[in-house]
Write an enzyme that holds these catalytic residues in place. Structure first.
Site, PDB file in Angstrom:
ATOM      1  N   GLY A  13       0.837  -1.203   0.000  1.00 60.28           N
ATOM      2  CA  GLY A  13       0.000   0.000   0.000  1.00 60.28           C
ATOM      3  C   GLY A  13       0.864   1.242   0.000  1.00 60.28           C
ATOM      4  N   GLY A  14       2.010   1.151  -0.684  1.00 63.44           N
ATOM      5  CA  GLY A  14       3.041   2.183  -0.602  1.00 63.44           C
ATOM      6  C   GLY A  14       2.658   3.545  -1.135  1.00 63.44           C
ATOM      7  N   ARG A  15       1.512   3.643  -1.813  1.00 60.46           N
ATOM      8  CA  ARG A  15       1.060   4.949  -2.309  1.00 60.46           C
ATOM      9  C   ARG A  15      -0.058   5.516  -1.446  1.00 60.46           C
ATOM     10  NH1 ARG A  15       4.130   7.886  -4.240  1.00 60.46           N
ATOM     11  NH2 ARG A  15       2.768   8.925  -5.762  1.00 60.46           N
ATOM     12  N   GLY A  16      -0.302   4.879  -0.309  1.00 60.48           N
ATOM     13  CA  GLY A  16      -1.297   5.387   0.627  1.00 60.48           C
ATOM     14  C   GLY A  16      -0.771   6.584   1.401  1.00 60.48           C
ATOM     15  N   ALA A  18      -0.219   7.410   4.870  1.00 54.49           N
ATOM     16  CA  ALA A  18       0.891   7.247   5.816  1.00 54.49           C
ATOM     17  C   ALA A  18       2.066   6.530   5.163  1.00 54.49           C
ATOM     18  CB  ALA A  18       0.410   6.476   7.047  1.00 54.49           C
ATOM     19  N   TYR A 158     -14.633  -2.600   8.909  1.00 58.50           N
ATOM     20  CA  TYR A 158     -13.200  -2.279   8.817  1.00 58.50           C
ATOM     21  C   TYR A 158     -12.501  -2.652  10.120  1.00 58.50           C
ATOM     22  CZ  TYR A 158      -8.905   0.440   8.290  1.00 58.50           C
ATOM     23  OH  TYR A 158      -7.584   0.820   8.222  1.00 58.50           O
ATOM     24  N   LYS A 162      -9.683  -5.592  10.605  1.00 56.34           N
ATOM     25  CA  LYS A 162      -8.346  -5.197  11.046  1.00 56.34           C
ATOM     26  C   LYS A 162      -7.935  -5.976  12.290  1.00 56.34           C
ATOM     27  CE  LYS A 162      -5.985  -2.139   9.714  1.00 56.34           C
ATOM     28  NZ  LYS A 162      -4.866  -2.124   8.702  1.00 56.34           N
TER      29      LYS A 162
END
Length: 568
Positions: A13-16, A18, A158, A162
């Site tokens: 998810g490197g383009r999210g 955080a 969600y 999680k």
């Protein structure tokens, strides 16, 4: 070939939000080669990223982008090849309450991440969890710590998924030498956020940010995004230094905050004021908003297939906005060596500065030119009626629906005659106004707005505004009659005929039937037309063309050429 000196890590998810900050912090450390894994086929950099650390790292080979859907194990395994550390930050949008989506990514996707780590001999896995894994949606949390158990019931899908994923990561600790831990950052904010600040400003521009849900005293822990990235690096370093150390970070979960609890509504007010908007002031008890939120959620379930957007007003959101949510960072401080790098005050300053383009003085009313009103809005007068039927003003629409439902049950199902119903209504209104007038200005800390007598009086200006539409409607009707009398506008003639047929049809129905059928039809039909204007207009144009062709064929077959040309 990877050189021996190259130490690779992967950020899922490197383009999210955080994750972008973590990637840049890892690059700046010069200790890691970073593999950015995300859904997109290619990476698209923002202008500031192009010329910043990320752009240089991608061009030099210190960073690499790979496409990886967590639900595809083969892609995940390929992304993890040769990596020593995985920072698992990928997750779907938390504001969408879609259990199937959340379970497939958060749970099944995390299973694939764990299996890929073991298969690729990854040494350390740091998972980005959430404080909501211990929140049941009912009871507030004050200075909660990691001893809190998972609740039996969650606020939304969600949070539930999680928690399931977090449990999987903790359980995987020690499998084939893999060390794991989980970070629970609370209410992340900062530059690059595409959810909290943009939503807050959108609400301010639509006039919806002036309300406080609850008493406004509920306290939250917020975390500046750079501190979140720092916590992940602290976790990796703690896992890497395990061995004979007394500090055992592996197999643990850690709350991470700015360690500066703040009233939730005060924090939101500081962002709004920083960008030139008014802070919220009107307090509405959560107990009043909750039934409305349940109705909104029910309507969304009905209309979602027809394009209705996910509403902001949902029961889970009301609970989040009105309760306490603070957490102790003692375990992260002692076990990971974590302390915030950026204070809350400085984080707020940087955040406000990064959203200068959303400032109130930058917002112009372009809607009149750039955003053409839809035909449905024009047909409904582009006023309050249009805003209500087209769900432009959710509060106004819900209020109208509640009033109409009350009218239906009071006038149609009660069995009262019209005179009895109206007299009882006036009696209730009189009692309400009398009691309201003698109540104190404040009750249990809530300010009670008094209704001024002027609210019931019609000024000359109001009377003019009421009379003007009536006169305009009369003049429009006369204009239509004049056009029909000329015998040239066949399209207008057909519209009038169809309208009169509809009126004639309605005349044979009872008032009860018209109310039961007409009200839902108005709220649904105009909304659908507003969302599917082009498709519906296309169908109507084809139908009208077919009718004209049919008329021409009939005229050509049964009438003389002279009569036929006169009809066209």
């Amino acid at each position: 070939m990877l050189g021996e000196e190259e130490r690779w890590c992967v950020v899922t998810g490197g383009r999210g939000f955080a994750a972008r900050h973590l990637v840049e912090m890892l690059i700046r450390s010069h200790k890691w080669f970073v593999r950015i894994a995300d859904l997109g086929p290619t990476i698209k950099l923002d202008p500031n990223e192009e010329e910043g650390d990320l752009g240089h790292a991608l061009r030099s080979g210190r960073a690499l982008y790979v496409t990886a859907d967590l639900r595809n194990k083969a892609q995940v395994v390929e992304a993890f090849q040769g990596a020593q550390v995985v920072f698992h930050m990928a997750a779907p949008d938390s504001s969408i309450n879609n259990y199937q989506l959340h379970h497939s990514v958060n749970v099944e996707g995390t299973k694939n991440v764990i299996d890929a780590c073991i298969e690729c001999k990854v040494k350390r896995l740091i998972y980005t969890s959430s404080p909501s894994v211990v929140f049941d949606g009912i009871h507030g949390i004050y200075n909660g710590d990691e001893s809190m158990p998972y609740p039996n019931k969650y606020n939304d899908s969600y949070s539930q998924t999680k928690a399931e994923a977090e449990a999987l990561v903790i359980k995987a600790n020690g499998r084939n030498g893999l060390l794991t831990c989980c970070i629970r950052p609370s209410s992340i904010f900062g530059p690059g956020d595409k959810l909290m600040v943009p939503s807050l400003i959108a609400a301010a521009r639509s006039g919806k940010s002036k309300y406080i849900i609850g008493d406004g005293n509920n306290v939250y822990d917020f975390t500046y995004v750079e501190n979140v990235a720092h916590a992940h690096i602290c976790a990796e370093q703690a896992l890497a230094s395990e061995g004979g150390s007394a500090n055992n970070a592996a197999g643990q979960a850690y709350f991470v905050t700015n360690m500066e609890p703040e009233k939730f509504w005060e924090f939101m007010s500081l962002i709004l004021e920083g960008l030139g908007y008014e802070r919220p002031r009107i307090k509405i008890p959560a107990s009043i908003m909750m039934p409305i939120a349940h109705i909104v959620e029910f309507i969304y379930r009905l209309l979602a297939p027809y394009g209705m957007r996910v509403p902001q007003l949902t029961p889970s959101r009301i609970r989040l906005l009105s309760c306490n949510r603070t957490f102790s960072c003692s375990k992260a401080k002692d076990g990971l060596g974590y302390t915030p790098l950026v204070s809350l005050k400085e984080g707020l300053k940087r955040t406000v500065e990064s959203y200068a383009y959303l400032r109130a003085d930058q917002h112009t009313k372009r809607s009149a030119g750039a955003h053409r009103p839809s035909k449905a809005s024009i047909y409904l007068g582009s006023g309050n009626v249009a805003d209500t039927l087209l769900w432009k003003d959710t509060k106004q629409t819900l209020t109208t629906l509640l009033v109409l439902i009350s009218v239906y049950y009071y006038f149609f199902t009660s069995g009262y005659t019209m005179v009895t119903a109206i007299s009882k209504l006036f009696l209730v209104a009189t009692l309400f106004l009398f009691i309201h007038s003698i109540l104190p200005a404040k009750i249990l800390g809530y300010k009670l707005e008094k209704i001024p007598a002027s609210s019931f009086q019609f000024s000359e200006k109001k009377m003019y505004r009421l009379a003007l539409p009536m006169g305009s409607a009369w003049n429009s009707t006369v204009g239509v009659l004049k056009s029909i009398c000329k015998g040239k506008d066949w399209q207008l003639f057909f519209k009038v005929v169809i309208s009169l047929l509809i009126v004639n049809f309605l005349r044979g129905m009872s008032l009860h039937s018209i109310f039961v059928i007409g009200v839902p039809f108005a709220f649904i039909a105009f909304y659908i037309y507003d969302k599917r204007e082009e498709q519906i207009d296309g169908l109507l144009r084809r139908a009208f063309s077919f009718a004209l062709k049919l008329k021409a064929d009939i005229a050509g077959k049964f009438l003389s050429p002279k009569q036929s040309s006169a009809m066209q």
